[in-house]
Design a protein around this motif. Structure first.
Motif, mmCIF file in Angstrom:
data_model
loop_
_atom_site.group_PDB
_atom_site.id
_atom_site.type_symbol
_atom_site.label_atom_id
_atom_site.label_comp_id
_atom_site.label_asym_id
_atom_site.label_seq_id
_atom_site.Cartn_x
_atom_site.Cartn_y
_atom_site.Cartn_z
ATOM 1 N N THR A 117 18.936 -21.283 -136.209
ATOM 2 C CA THR A 117 18.654 -22.686 -136.480
ATOM 3 C C THR A 117 17.198 -22.971 -136.139
ATOM 4 O O THR A 117 16.839 -23.005 -134.963
ATOM 5 N N ASN A 119 15.411 -25.667 -136.333
ATOM 6 C CA ASN A 119 15.132 -26.945 -135.680
ATOM 7 C C ASN A 119 16.432 -27.480 -135.086
ATOM 8 O O ASN A 119 17.039 -28.394 -135.630
ATOM 9 N N PRO A 120 16.870 -26.916 -133.953
ATOM 10 C CA PRO A 120 18.180 -27.268 -133.412
ATOM 11 C C PRO A 120 18.252 -28.700 -132.888
ATOM 12 O O PRO A 120 17.268 -29.237 -132.371
ATOM 13 N N THR A 121 19.427 -29.274 -133.038
ATOM 14 C CA THR A 121 19.688 -30.606 -132.484
ATOM 15 C C THR A 121 20.000 -30.462 -130.997
ATOM 16 O O THR A 121 20.241 -29.354 -130.497
ATOM 17 N N ASP A 122 20.027 -31.589 -130.288
ATOM 18 C CA ASP A 122 20.420 -31.550 -128.881
ATOM 19 C C ASP A 122 21.814 -30.960 -128.733
ATOM 20 O O ASP A 122 22.073 -30.186 -127.811
ATOM 21 N N ALA A 123 22.710 -31.315 -129.631
ATOM 22 C CA ALA A 123 24.083 -30.798 -129.563
ATOM 23 C C ALA A 123 24.096 -29.275 -129.716
ATOM 24 O O ALA A 123 24.845 -28.585 -129.013
ATOM 25 N N GLU A 124 23.274 -28.742 -130.608
ATOM 26 C CA GLU A 124 23.212 -27.286 -130.794
ATOM 27 C C GLU A 124 22.606 -26.606 -129.566
ATOM 28 O O GLU A 124 23.074 -25.548 -129.144
ATOM 29 N N ASP A 126 22.794 -27.783 -126.573
ATOM 30 C CA ASP A 126 23.804 -27.914 -125.522
ATOM 31 C C ASP A 126 24.923 -26.891 -125.653
ATOM 32 O O ASP A 126 25.666 -26.655 -124.688
ATOM 33 N N ARG A 141 15.662 -27.584 -122.614
ATOM 34 C CA ARG A 141 15.735 -28.250 -123.921
ATOM 35 C C ARG A 141 14.330 -28.501 -124.464
ATOM 36 O O ARG A 141 14.057 -28.270 -125.643
ATOM 37 N N ARG A 145 12.663 -26.963 -127.932
ATOM 38 C CA ARG A 145 12.033 -27.813 -128.967
ATOM 39 C C ARG A 145 10.594 -27.385 -129.224
ATOM 40 O O ARG A 145 10.144 -27.329 -130.368
#
Length: 151
Positions: A117, A119-124, A126, A141, A145
């Motif tokens: 991924t 550009n991972p999301t916070d959920a990813e 986590d 985190r 980013r």
């Protein structure tokens, strides 16, 4: 005892070991590769996170017999000579480590995530289950980013 030949950080190695010896102990005790840390030995803390053929694994629960002919990458194998991997650079820039014990595993988990991924999301982020006893999750985190932006 049987011999198992595989690659560690780009170098072919042979280990004389019982088939059920955890890869972590083959790396640390037989090959002197100290980056992957022992934390729990039961795939919970993930301090030993490394890669097998480019996929995230926990060598504390992978028998050495399963890596015959395959490529193992540990934290020592990320840098290209003196050039750090972008995730390693981000870790330093974000001053992530406190005690540092879990950081090799954290970095290897982050590299695996960014491979899948960009550009991972916070959920990813986590979903990374590596335990940090110092609680530097916010900086982890931020480092992920930062590395994603560089990659």
């Amino acid at each position: 005892m049987p011999n198992y030949t595989f690659s560690v950080n780009g170098k072919t190695v042979t280990v004389d070991a019982p088939a059920d010896l955890p890869l972590l102990w083959a790396l640390r005790d037989k090959l002197g590769v100290k980056g992957p840390k022992y934390g729990c030995g039961i795939d919970v803390c993930k301090a030993c996170t490394s890669h097998l053929d480019g996929e995230k694994i926990n060598p504390c629960v992978v028998p050495v017999s399963e890596v015959e002919g395959r490529e193992v990458t540990t934290i020592e194998g990320l840098a290209q000579g003196d050039k750090l991997h972008p995730v390693q650079e981000a870790w330093l820039e974000q001053d992530v480590a406190q005690c540092g014990y879990c950081q090799p595993g954290q970095i290897m988990a982050a590299v695996a995530l960014l491979k899948k991924t960009r550009n991972p999301t916070d959920a990813e982020i986590d979903e990374i289950e590596n335990v940090c006893r110092c609680g530097t999750y916010f900086r982890i985190r931020e480092a992920i980013r930062s590395a994603a932006a560089k990659m």
